[in-house]
Design a protein around this motif. Structure first.
Motif, PDB file in Angstrom:
ATOM      1  N   GLY A  90       0.435 -14.039   4.416  1.00  0.00           N
ATOM      2  CA  GLY A  90       0.978 -12.828   3.811  1.00  0.00           C
ATOM      3  C   GLY A  90       0.081 -12.281   2.708  1.00  0.00           C
ATOM      4  N   ILE A  91      -0.436 -13.160   1.852  1.00  0.00           N
ATOM      5  CA  ILE A  91      -1.330 -12.728   0.777  1.00  0.00           C
ATOM      6  C   ILE A  91      -2.618 -12.154   1.357  1.00  0.00           C
ATOM      7  CG2 ILE A  91      -2.776 -13.570  -1.122  1.00  0.00           C
ATOM      8  CD1 ILE A  91      -0.482 -15.517  -1.787  1.00  0.00           C
ATOM      9  N   CYS A  92      -3.172 -12.817   2.363  1.00  0.00           N
ATOM     10  CA  CYS A  92      -4.398 -12.307   2.991  1.00  0.00           C
ATOM     11  C   CYS A  92      -4.153 -10.959   3.656  1.00  0.00           C
ATOM     12  CB  CYS A  92      -4.924 -13.311   4.011  1.00  0.00           C
ATOM     13  SG  CYS A  92      -5.582 -14.800   3.287  1.00  0.00           S
ATOM     14  N   GLY A  93      -3.029 -10.826   4.336  1.00  0.00           N
ATOM     15  CA  GLY A  93      -2.700  -9.557   4.979  1.00  0.00           C
ATOM     16  C   GLY A  93      -2.516  -8.444   3.962  1.00  0.00           C
ATOM     17  N   PHE A  94      -1.821  -8.735   2.854  1.00  0.00           N
ATOM     18  CA  PHE A  94      -1.632  -7.739   1.797  1.00  0.00           C
ATOM     19  C   PHE A  94      -2.970  -7.283   1.239  1.00  0.00           C
ATOM     20  CE2 PHE A  94      -1.406  -6.986  -2.790  1.00  0.00           C
ATOM     21  CZ  PHE A  94      -0.611  -5.840  -2.796  1.00  0.00           C
ATOM     22  N   GLN A  95      -3.857  -8.220   0.956  1.00  0.00           N
ATOM     23  CA  GLN A  95      -5.160  -7.869   0.386  1.00  0.00           C
ATOM     24  C   GLN A  95      -5.995  -7.079   1.385  1.00  0.00           C
ATOM     25  OE1 GLN A  95      -5.752  -8.266  -2.738  1.00  0.00           O
ATOM     26  NE2 GLN A  95      -7.775  -7.427  -2.694  1.00  0.00           N
ATOM     27  N   VAL A 136      -4.867  -5.061   3.811  1.00  0.00           N
ATOM     28  CA  VAL A 136      -4.314  -3.716   3.888  1.00  0.00           C
ATOM     29  C   VAL A 136      -4.631  -2.935   2.618  1.00  0.00           C
ATOM     30  CG1 VAL A 136      -2.146  -2.422   3.985  1.00  0.00           C
ATOM     31  CG2 VAL A 136      -2.517  -4.324   5.537  1.00  0.00           C
ATOM     32  N   ARG A 137      -4.520  -3.587   1.468  1.00  0.00           N
ATOM     33  CA  ARG A 137      -4.820  -2.910   0.194  1.00  0.00           C
ATOM     34  C   ARG A 137      -6.273  -2.449   0.156  1.00  0.00           C
ATOM     35  NH1 ARG A 137      -6.609  -4.817  -5.040  1.00  0.00           N
ATOM     36  NH2 ARG A 137      -5.902  -3.359  -6.634  1.00  0.00           N
ATOM     37  N   ASN A 138      -7.193  -3.309   0.585  1.00  0.00           N
ATOM     38  CA  ASN A 138      -8.608  -2.930   0.564  1.00  0.00           C
ATOM     39  C   ASN A 138      -8.913  -1.819   1.557  1.00  0.00           C
ATOM     40  OD1 ASN A 138      -9.818  -4.465  -1.480  1.00  0.00           O
ATOM     41  ND2 ASN A 138      -9.734  -6.272  -0.205  1.00  0.00           N
ATOM     42  N   HIS A 187      -4.594  -1.758 -11.550  1.00  0.00           N
ATOM     43  CA  HIS A 187      -3.340  -1.592 -10.821  1.00  0.00           C
ATOM     44  C   HIS A 187      -2.162  -2.035 -11.684  1.00  0.00           C
ATOM     45  CE1 HIS A 187      -3.670  -5.898 -10.069  1.00  0.00           C
ATOM     46  NE2 HIS A 187      -4.927  -5.662  -9.749  1.00  0.00           N
TER      47      HIS A 187
END
Length: 89
Positions: A24-29, A31-33, A64
């Protein structure tokens, strides 16, 4: 069925949870990037622009909401426990 019984034991639930949080953390980062990082350009038109000197956009990305929230706070995970053990009575 033997494979399901091997992997779905209660002992492996914490492992699944930890891996799920990491994904989840990797996916969030990711998508954010891809969506808001000024240095990442997905479309061909934006890539053709070359290196941009847009410091305001970079500053907006760097500063942010989470960073602004924790800026003036003490770097503690559990402040009440820290105060209990560190402060003299």
């Amino acid at each position: 069925m033997a494979t399901v019984n091997r992997w779905l034991r209660p002992e492996v639930y914490p492992l699944f949870a930890a891996v799920g949080v990491a994904i989840g953390i990797c996916g969030f980062q990711l998508v954010r990037n891809v969506l808001i990082n000024p240095e990442v350009r997905v479309s061909k038109e934006n890539r053709a622009a070359g290196v941009l000197e847009n410091f305001a956009e970079g500053e907006k990305y760097k500063e942010h909401a989470l960073r602004k929230y924790v800026r003036n706070r003490a770097p503690e995970i559990m402040p009440s426990i820290n105060r209990f053990f560190a402060d003299p009575k």
